[in-house]
Write an enzyme that holds these catalytic residues in place. Structure first.
Site, PDB file in Angstrom:
ATOM      1  N   CYS A 136       0.799  -1.208  -0.090  1.00  0.00           N
ATOM      2  CA  CYS A 136      -0.166   0.279  -0.118  1.00  0.00           C
ATOM      3  C   CYS A 136       0.380   1.618  -0.014  1.00  0.00           C
ATOM      4  O   CYS A 136       1.175   1.679  -0.797  1.00  0.00           O
ATOM      5  CB  CYS A 136      -0.944  -0.030   0.497  1.00  0.00           C
ATOM      6  SG  CYS A 136      -2.387   1.111   1.714  1.00  0.00           S
ATOM      7  N   CYS A 137       1.812   1.422   0.975  1.00  0.00           N
ATOM      8  CA  CYS A 137       2.617   2.524   1.330  1.00  0.00           C
ATOM      9  C   CYS A 137       4.107   2.490   0.060  1.00  0.00           C
ATOM     10  O   CYS A 137       4.164   3.626  -1.061  1.00  0.00           O
ATOM     11  CB  CYS A 137       3.960   2.062   1.889  1.00  0.00           C
ATOM     12  SG  CYS A 137       3.036   2.837   3.831  1.00  0.00           S
ATOM     13  N   CYS A 219      -1.478   7.974   7.408  1.00  0.00           N
ATOM     14  CA  CYS A 219      -2.426   8.343   6.651  1.00  0.00           C
ATOM     15  C   CYS A 219      -3.458   7.104   8.753  1.00  0.00           C
ATOM     16  O   CYS A 219      -2.985   7.139   8.872  1.00  0.00           O
ATOM     17  CB  CYS A 219      -2.395   6.523   6.024  1.00  0.00           C
ATOM     18  SG  CYS A 219      -1.211   7.271   4.540  1.00  0.00           S
ATOM     19  N   CYS A 222      -3.328   4.105   9.689  1.00  0.00           N
ATOM     20  CA  CYS A 222      -1.925   3.697  10.370  1.00  0.00           C
ATOM     21  C   CYS A 222      -1.576   4.595  11.261  1.00  0.00           C
ATOM     22  O   CYS A 222      -0.311   4.491  11.683  1.00  0.00           O
ATOM     23  CB  CYS A 222      -0.568   3.484   9.026  1.00  0.00           C
ATOM     24  SG  CYS A 222      -2.249   2.214   8.016  1.00  0.00           S
ATOM     25  N   CYS A 246       7.785   4.198   6.000  1.00  0.00           N
ATOM     26  CA  CYS A 246       6.998   3.795   5.021  1.00  0.00           C
ATOM     27  C   CYS A 246       7.674   3.185   3.288  1.00  0.00           C
ATOM     28  O   CYS A 246       7.148   3.279   2.310  1.00  0.00           O
ATOM     29  CB  CYS A 246       5.606   5.247   4.366  1.00  0.00           C
ATOM     30  SG  CYS A 246       6.953   6.232   4.231  1.00  0.00           S
TER      31      CYS A 246
END
Ligand code: SF4
Length: 259
Positions: A136-137, A219, A222, A246
């Site tokens: 995702c990162c 985010c 997280c 990240c």
């Protein structure tokens, strides 16, 4: 609003690239050592002078980023600044863009991934921040960062050495092997107290969540508030996953450190 072209040196024009030649690495190491005792203003001014329009900054609107933006507005207001707008940022973070623009006249471009959050989650049968936060990162930050850095020769970050063990070796100036350009960290040798002292004294806009138990904000899926007794200011980031970064700031991928 800014973003016009600045004066530039032959090796720092937008669209050109630098190679990590021995000569360049030596220059960066010398500059980094010399700038160890410089103020953030002096470090940013050096970066603007050396790299001209090749200099850029990625900000997540953390306290360090907001302080750098306030300095940039005086020292190098034409610098291109962008935010990695993952689609998962807190509204308070997004609001900072407008507050910074209003106070300093600095426009921060919001760079977004190709897929919106609904499209991305639909494509992966749900949110990847749960099942695969590294992917995702990578998709929503790293790929977008590459886009923001394209054609640039140097980028600035707001990392401080006292933020975490990972960041303790960050150079003021060095070669970023991961993204293939120079990295400048004007606050690397500043302490948390020094940064916040300036923010309060100079009335720099900051995220109100910092007053609500969130020393480090990323985010929303997280990020959590820190718990009483937690001394690591990044303890609320990816809590319980073992993930601490990240992937933007890989200190082990940096050369030319003066430390
Ligand atoms: Fe995704 Fe979380 Fe990384 Fe944001 S911090 S890009 S939500 S995994």
């Amino acid at each position: 609003m800014s973003h016009a072209t600045m004066n530039s040196t032959p090796t720092s024009q937008n669209g050109m690239t630098l190679e990590p030649t021995p000569e360049l690495l030596e220059e960066l190491a010398e500059a980094s050592a010399r700038l160890e005792t410089a103020t953030p203003e002096e470090i940013i001014a050096w970066g603007a002078e050396r790299f001209g329009s090749g200099l850029t900054m990625a900000t997540a609107f953390g306290p360090e980023g907001c302080l750098i933006l306030s300095i940039l507005s005086r020292v190098a207001p034409e610098t291109y600044v962008f935010n990695l707008d993952t689609g998962y940022q807190f509204q308070a973070t997004l609001d900072l863009r407008d507050r910074i623009a209003e106070k300093y006249g600095l426009e921060v471009e919001m760079l977004r991934p190709e897929l919106s959050v609904p499209e991305y989650e639909a494509a992966h049968d749900g949110p990847l921040y749960v099942s695969n936060p590294n992917q995702c990162c990578f998709d929503r930050k790293i790929k977008v960062l590459h886009r923001g850095l394209a054609g640039r020769t140097a980028w600035m970050s707001g990392i401080r050495r006292d933020q975490s063990a990972d960041r303790a070796q960050a150079a003021i100036v060095g070669w970023d092997k991961k993204f293939n350009l120079v990295k400048i960290s004007p606050l690397a040798n500043s302490t948390k107290q020094e940064v916040w002292g300036r923010i309060v004294k100079e009335e720099v806009p900051y995220n109100p969540m910092h007053d609500q138990g969130y020393p480090s904000i990323g985010c929303w899926p997280c990020t959590r508030a820190v718990i009483d007794g937690e001394t690591d200011e990044r303890a609320g980031r990816w809590s319980g996953t073992g993930k601490t970064e990240c992937g933007l700031h890989s200190i082990d991928q940096q050369e030319g450190s003066g430390i």
